[in-house]
Design a protein around this motif. Structure first.
Motif, mmCIF file in Angstrom:
data_model
loop_
_atom_site.group_PDB
_atom_site.id
_atom_site.type_symbol
_atom_site.label_atom_id
_atom_site.label_comp_id
_atom_site.label_asym_id
_atom_site.label_seq_id
_atom_site.Cartn_x
_atom_site.Cartn_y
_atom_site.Cartn_z
ATOM 1 N N ALA A 1 0.828 -1.210 0.000
ATOM 2 C CA ALA A 1 0.000 0.000 0.000
ATOM 3 C C ALA A 1 0.863 1.260 0.000
ATOM 4 O O ALA A 1 0.564 2.238 -0.694
ATOM 5 C CB ALA A 1 -0.932 0.003 1.208
ATOM 6 N N LEU A 2 1.962 1.230 0.745
ATOM 7 C CA LEU A 2 2.855 2.379 0.838
ATOM 8 C C LEU A 2 3.549 2.666 -0.491
ATOM 9 O O LEU A 2 3.652 3.815 -0.911
ATOM 10 C CB LEU A 2 3.893 2.137 1.945
ATOM 11 C CG LEU A 2 4.895 3.240 2.205
ATOM 12 C CD1 LEU A 2 4.185 4.450 2.820
ATOM 13 C CD2 LEU A 2 5.989 2.750 3.137
ATOM 14 N N THR A 3 4.026 1.630 -1.161
ATOM 15 C CA THR A 3 4.785 1.804 -2.402
ATOM 16 C C THR A 3 3.904 1.879 -3.638
ATOM 17 O O THR A 3 4.361 2.315 -4.694
ATOM 18 C CB THR A 3 5.790 0.653 -2.590
ATOM 19 O OG1 THR A 3 5.077 -0.584 -2.700
ATOM 20 C CG2 THR A 3 6.798 0.599 -1.463
ATOM 21 N N GLN A 4 2.648 1.409 -3.502
ATOM 22 C CA GLN A 4 1.725 1.387 -4.640
ATOM 23 C C GLN A 4 2.264 0.575 -5.815
ATOM 24 O O GLN A 4 1.996 0.899 -6.974
ATOM 25 C CB GLN A 4 1.396 2.824 -5.094
ATOM 26 C CG GLN A 4 0.648 3.641 -4.066
ATOM 27 C CD GLN A 4 -0.759 3.117 -3.822
ATOM 28 O OE1 GLN A 4 -1.530 2.977 -4.740
ATOM 29 N NE2 GLN A 4 -1.061 2.802 -2.585
ATOM 30 N N CYS A 5 3.058 -0.461 -5.492
ATOM 31 C CA CYS A 5 3.536 -1.354 -6.547
ATOM 32 C C CYS A 5 3.750 -2.750 -5.979
ATOM 33 O O CYS A 5 3.893 -2.924 -4.768
ATOM 34 C CB CYS A 5 4.811 -0.832 -7.196
ATOM 35 S SG CYS A 5 6.254 -0.820 -6.132
ATOM 36 N N GLY A 6 3.761 -3.734 -6.865
ATOM 37 C CA GLY A 6 3.970 -5.109 -6.456
ATOM 38 C C GLY A 6 2.716 -5.717 -5.862
ATOM 39 O O GLY A 6 1.623 -5.159 -5.942
ATOM 40 N N GLU A 7 2.907 -6.870 -5.250
ATOM 41 C CA GLU A 7 1.823 -7.616 -4.601
ATOM 42 C C GLU A 7 2.280 -7.992 -3.196
ATOM 43 O O GLU A 7 3.457 -8.306 -2.996
ATOM 44 C CB GLU A 7 1.510 -8.893 -5.378
ATOM 45 C CG GLU A 7 0.936 -8.662 -6.764
ATOM 46 C CD GLU A 7 -0.464 -8.073 -6.717
ATOM 47 O OE1 GLU A 7 -1.232 -8.410 -5.785
ATOM 48 O OE2 GLU A 7 -0.785 -7.267 -7.607
ATOM 49 N N PRO A 8 1.380 -8.010 -2.228
ATOM 50 C CA PRO A 8 1.773 -8.460 -0.892
ATOM 51 C C PRO A 8 2.355 -9.875 -0.970
ATOM 52 O O PRO A 8 1.717 -10.778 -1.502
ATOM 53 C CB PRO A 8 0.468 -8.443 -0.100
ATOM 54 C CG PRO A 8 -0.422 -7.503 -0.844
ATOM 55 C CD PRO A 8 -0.031 -7.638 -2.291
ATOM 56 N N THR A 9 3.582 -10.017 -0.505
ATOM 57 C CA THR A 9 4.301 -11.278 -0.630
ATOM 58 C C THR A 9 5.015 -11.601 0.674
ATOM 59 O O THR A 9 5.697 -10.750 1.246
ATOM 60 C CB THR A 9 5.353 -11.187 -1.766
ATOM 61 O OG1 THR A 9 4.690 -10.763 -2.963
ATOM 62 C CG2 THR A 9 6.045 -12.508 -1.994
ATOM 63 N N VAL A 10 4.871 -12.833 1.114
ATOM 64 C CA VAL A 10 5.591 -13.304 2.303
ATOM 65 C C VAL A 10 6.628 -14.322 1.850
ATOM 66 O O VAL A 10 6.294 -15.323 1.221
ATOM 67 C CB VAL A 10 4.623 -13.922 3.333
ATOM 68 C CG1 VAL A 10 5.394 -14.521 4.504
ATOM 69 C CG2 VAL A 10 3.633 -12.869 3.832
ATOM 70 N N THR A 11 7.888 -14.020 2.148
ATOM 71 C CA THR A 11 8.989 -14.920 1.826
ATOM 72 C C THR A 11 9.394 -15.653 3.098
ATOM 73 O O THR A 11 9.517 -15.029 4.157
ATOM 74 C CB THR A 11 10.189 -14.155 1.244
ATOM 75 O OG1 THR A 11 9.744 -13.327 0.158
ATOM 76 C CG2 THR A 11 11.257 -15.111 0.739
#
Length: 159
Positions: free
Chosen positions: A47-57
């Motif tokens: 949400a902060l960066t407005q890019c990518g997808e929430p991802t848990v590594t």
């Protein structure tokens, strides 16, 4: 043990140069033993960066390393005055960084509610003892692992 890192992308290899300074325990790679907590962090980051997808590594970490003579490890089991002073030093943009030489630090997260209380302390509205006493009674304490050196990162294995 499995540790989780929440971001807006998969982290193949942690890179300390991409870590932001002035965080709770300094510039480093942060993980949680709680997958749901890491997911929340991933959602916030996205949400902060407005890019990518929430991802848990996911990373594998041998807990024996927490007691190893090879690594300098600092553990805060709870909110304490020492923890508060440590976080305040690490977050102080006027303090030369890094403020410590630990490879790994484990302790409570200074989330938004905690950050509000830290600001009250810095403004002189409450004493250090009042800050810590108030935090001890807060609900939902969450913990984080900080990996601040390449040696510490070498103990993580992506899975």
């Amino acid at each position: 043990m499995i540790l989780y890192h929440g971001s807006n992308m998969v982290i193949e290899t942690p890179d300390l140069s991409k870590s932001k300074p002035y965080k709770d325990f300094g510039q480093g790679f942060y993980l949680s033993a709680n997958q749901a907590q890491a997911k929340r962090m991933a959602e916030q980051r996205t949400a902060l960066t407005q890019c990518g997808e929430p991802t848990v590594t996911r990373f594998l970490f041998d807990e024996k390393n927490m007691k190893s003579d090879e690594l300098k490890v600092l553990v805060f089991e709870n909110y304490t005055e020492e923890w508060a002073e440590f976080v305040l030093k690490n977050r102080n943009v006027n303090q030369p960084q890094p403020v410590h030489g630990y490879d790994i630090v484990y302790g409570p997260i200074a989330d938004d509610g905690v950050t509000f209380q830290l600001r009250r302390y810095k403004a002189g509205a409450i004493s250090l003892k009042e800050l810590v006493d108030g935090l001890r009674f807060a609900q939902g304490i969450t913990y984080q692992y900080f990996f601040g050196t390449d040696l510490a990162l070498s103990k993580l294995q992506k899975i």
